[in-house]
Scaffold this active site. Structure first.
Site, mmCIF file in Angstrom:
data_model
loop_
_atom_site.group_PDB
_atom_site.id
_atom_site.type_symbol
_atom_site.label_atom_id
_atom_site.label_comp_id
_atom_site.label_asym_id
_atom_site.label_seq_id
_atom_site.Cartn_x
_atom_site.Cartn_y
_atom_site.Cartn_z
ATOM 1 N N CYS A 171 0.803 -1.222 0.000
ATOM 2 C CA CYS A 171 0.000 0.000 0.000
ATOM 3 C C CYS A 171 0.832 1.266 0.000
ATOM 4 O O CYS A 171 0.372 2.308 -0.469
ATOM 5 C CB CYS A 171 -1.010 -0.006 1.139
ATOM 6 S SG CYS A 171 -0.312 0.164 2.790
ATOM 7 N N ASP A 172 2.069 1.217 0.493
ATOM 8 C CA ASP A 172 2.936 2.405 0.488
ATOM 9 C C ASP A 172 3.065 2.989 -0.919
ATOM 10 O O ASP A 172 3.178 4.218 -1.096
ATOM 11 C CB ASP A 172 4.359 2.060 0.958
ATOM 12 C CG ASP A 172 4.427 1.161 2.176
ATOM 13 O OD1 ASP A 172 3.492 0.355 2.372
ATOM 14 O OD2 ASP A 172 5.423 1.240 2.910
ATOM 15 N N ALA A 173 3.071 2.083 -1.885
ATOM 16 C CA ALA A 173 3.284 2.504 -3.276
ATOM 17 C C ALA A 173 2.263 3.548 -3.717
ATOM 18 O O ALA A 173 2.550 4.380 -4.580
ATOM 19 C CB ALA A 173 3.231 1.290 -4.202
#
Lengths: 373, 373, 373
Positions: free
Chosen positions: C154-156
């Site tokens: 999810c950081d992406a």
């Protein structure tokens, strides 16, 4: 009774703590040397590139750092200079037709005098040769030029000539001085106003006696404070490095004296000049980059016997005291007009590295003035 | 009455405000960890290159930063280390015959232990191979050397051997230790004074028993404080990385013990050593780079069971307390002798990155000494 | 009597001096703008590279600096941005399959809007083309991918999509938005938990209904605070640059609203979220990187009419006040969880550049919220 006293003490304390003491020592409590170092340290912590770390803004700033080291021998200046030069690989910026891009070399030349075999002066020499000796876009060699002369705007007289005079001094090659003098005079002939004894920034501001002449609201010609600062500040730096017996030395000395006399007349009573010299009411506050350069040049003139001490010392003392109030408690020098080419306002928060440079130049000569007492 | 009291309060206030409070917390109010971080932060804000960011001065400084991180785990040190290594492309300086130029690799080796695949140790390996295994100007391989031995000046024993011991530790390649030991002994045989139990800086200071022998005014031999600091400080760093069963380990341990005993004898009562060890009156003030290295090495000896705690702890406590007073309220560590090769004076304003490094090395072991209590 | 009073004054003085005044102005005495500048200045003095000056940690930080400049017009931010971009040669990091490595380009795009012909956007364009349009290890073009989707964690969603939306805005090339939307939805479908209205960090944390499902001690799913901060913070940045009439705009708006509602429910009473959102007792203290990103995104939602002011303003005021207490008197923003991929604790001394970035993002929108009053 004790309670009452305590209360009054508390008020006293709070006002003192949050006044004088609140943020550590106030800038006004620093001595001149401390103020100068703080300015440099703040600037080193806020590097700013208009174009590159070798651009003219950094060129001016590191001229100030060089002179500050010369005046104080405080190693913090020299460390900053050497770090900068190393990181820049001792290179000027790349446009060899543009005086701005050699400004940084002044500090390289200075650093080279502090340690042998450290500084590579080849890129400076190559740049100067292309600028002065070979045909380029602006210098008119070969007959073609896009501009009226190589140094077609007055700022140029601060950017390139001091580097040239310094390079000639270190190498003993007089041909650079001759080239400098040729182009310097061309700019003078183009932009110096014989009536007002000030420089127009560029041809746009030279009156031709018709309706298109640019006027201030009060009807005066537009003389930009920093623009004239470039000229007179540059004169002090040129003279610093010009041989005592150079045939045209008096030309530069006379110009410095002429401008100093005029600037003395129009100094504001608070010590600082306005961004539009003949229309102070346009932006009625002191500005640091112009005022700092004037203070530097006039103090240099006193220190080097060109200007009468009794007459000019009050000018620079008043100016320097006012400049000191433009520095905040963190060391930042404010009231610097942003990058531009004509008078515009500044404020307490407007800082620029070249403003810090002007502050350091001024302070350096003020220290010498105090030492001479 | 209230007025009178207010007046006395004002005096009190002013003296306190401009004393204790004036510039924020005084350095003497910091604890040891705070003092160390402040020293590092000040140094990071004042980068200084004698030659380059990878020169020996930075090598010493970042040895100090490495040990400070090991002792405190404060990420500010590691951030500074990684930034420096990245910017230097993990390269030593280029002269592969010159011990100075590998000093910086100590920190690269350390950083490599904090994160995999971050540090490129190839340039370090290549440098060491050329220094120790292949013919170069000074190492005598092939029979020719311009110098009496590879490490012909005692400073070299701090610059290269700790890097070699550390590299051998991380790679397990014993051949580097053997090469180190060979050259180390050559330097020892050349420069160690068996009577005085101290190192001459180089052959110029080794007495040959004739009129040309260099003497202090008091008739003593010249033993340079920092020079001996390089040796004993280097010994602690070597021993930190030398295998417990390395055949020549006791050689290094004995030398550290011998030097520590001698240094204890000649410590000045204020805790700091003078730049000329046997002629303290030459420049009669404490000096930080030598004293810091001694404090580091002796505290390391205590912490690692080589030196008797009862006997040596007072030495380093006294020294460290005195070192702390050499730091100003901005974090700057002063009283550091400038770059040189023999005793010269220092003052409160003379700082150098290697002085900060010596301060951090000393502090790191002092923290461990306190933890061991 | 006077003595008695003096004594009581001394006690008073000491307590005040070592309390309020001790280290200069306390961070709680700064206004929001001062606090933000101090955070940036501290961070600039402590550069930190996880991998390189262009890594995602710096990408996040300089997103914060960009928004802070937009919100305050304080030149200190712009100077830092331009210096960084110049030194990085306007290049993203090199792994074109890895969203992290384009994060830094957000600031390059921003800087390009402040001055013409300064920023080279070619490396950003080339990177984006390889990431989105040509086959690489992860994007599945050509049918092969080592990962479930291009943005498999999810950081992406914070690292790449805001850069893409911004690039599309500045160039007008809609194809980048279409590519972004395709991959964004794939990540959403993979990681968004429809019950909890939060994102799993990656597939490891998505429950499959068997024994291997990773649970907190209290039996809850693991939702990482910063991980969800990346998503909702990224949504605000995407929406900032998405055309008003973009066909899928409501998809992003709805997601921001959904997440904001859920985050409001689980805000801790002290204003800050815990690192494990549904298991606050795991590490029961506020954490800055996640909380800062939430504050930013929710305040952005209020400022841009997506979220009801009456309902959400108390959330962000409480959060921002608590975030301010996580900054120390030197400007350092602490309580930031270290680099990781799941909930872990932080403490007052744990700082990271991306934490400073989250703080600046939050502050920037809080300033706008105050201006809108």
């Amino acid at each position: 009774m004790r309670l009452l006293i305590k209360k009054s003490i508390c008020v006293l304390l709070v006002s003192i703590l949050f006044g004088a003491c609140y943020a550590g020592p106030k800038s006004k409590e620093w001595n001149d040397k401390q103020a100068m170092v703080k300015a440099m340290e703040w600037q080193e912590q806020h590097p700013i590139f208009a174009l590159a770390p070798t651009d003219w803004t950094n060129g001016v700033y590191y001229k100030g750092v060089s002179e500050a080291f010369r005046a104080t021998n405080d190693q913090r200046y020299l460390a900053a200079l050497k770090t900068m030069g190393y990181r820049n690989d001792w290179k000027p910026l790349h446009r060899t037709h543009h005086a701005d891009d050699i400004s940084i070399s002044y500090s390289y030349l200075f650093i080279s005098t502090t340690r042998r075999n450290l500084v590579d002066l080849k890129p400076t020499k190559d740049w100067l040769d292309k600028h002065l000796m070979e045909a380029n876009e602006w210098n008119g060699i070969g007959g073609e030029s896009k501009m009226p002369t190589l140094w077609w705007w007055c700022d140029a007289l601060f950017m390139a000539p001091p580097v040239i005079a310094y390079y000639a001094e270190l190498t003993g090659e007089k041909k650079y001085l001759d080239a400098m003098h040729k182009y310097y005079k061309e700019t003078y002939d183009l932009l110096f106003d014989q009536e007002e004894k000030l420089f127009a920034r560029d041809l746009r501001y030279v009156w031709k006696g018709n309706e298109k002449d640019i006027k201030e609201e009060n009807g005066q010609k537009v003389f930009w404070s920093r623009g004239n600062g470039w000229v007179i500040g540059g004169l002090a730096l040129i003279l610093e490095h010009l041989p005592a017996d150079y045939e045209h030395r008096s030309y530069y000395e006379d110009l410095l004296k002429t401008m100093a006399a005029r600037l003395k007349e129009i100094q504001h009573e608070d010590g600082l000049w306005r961004t539009s010299l003949l229309s102070p009411e346009s932006y009625n506050h002191g500005e640091v980059s112009g005022s700092g350069l004037y203070t530097f040049a006039i103090a240099w003139g006193i220190n080097n016997g060109l200007l009468d001490k009794n007459e000019y010392e009050p000018v620079v003392i008043k100016a320097w005291e006012a400049l000191r109030t433009c520095q905040n408690d963190e060391g930042m020098v404010g009231w610097v007009q942003n990058i531009g080419d004509s008078p515009k306002p500044a404020d307490a928060g407007s800082w620029q590295n070249y403003g810090t440079g002007a502050f350091l130049l001024a302070g350096s000569e003020m220290l010498k003035l105090q030492d001479n007492k």
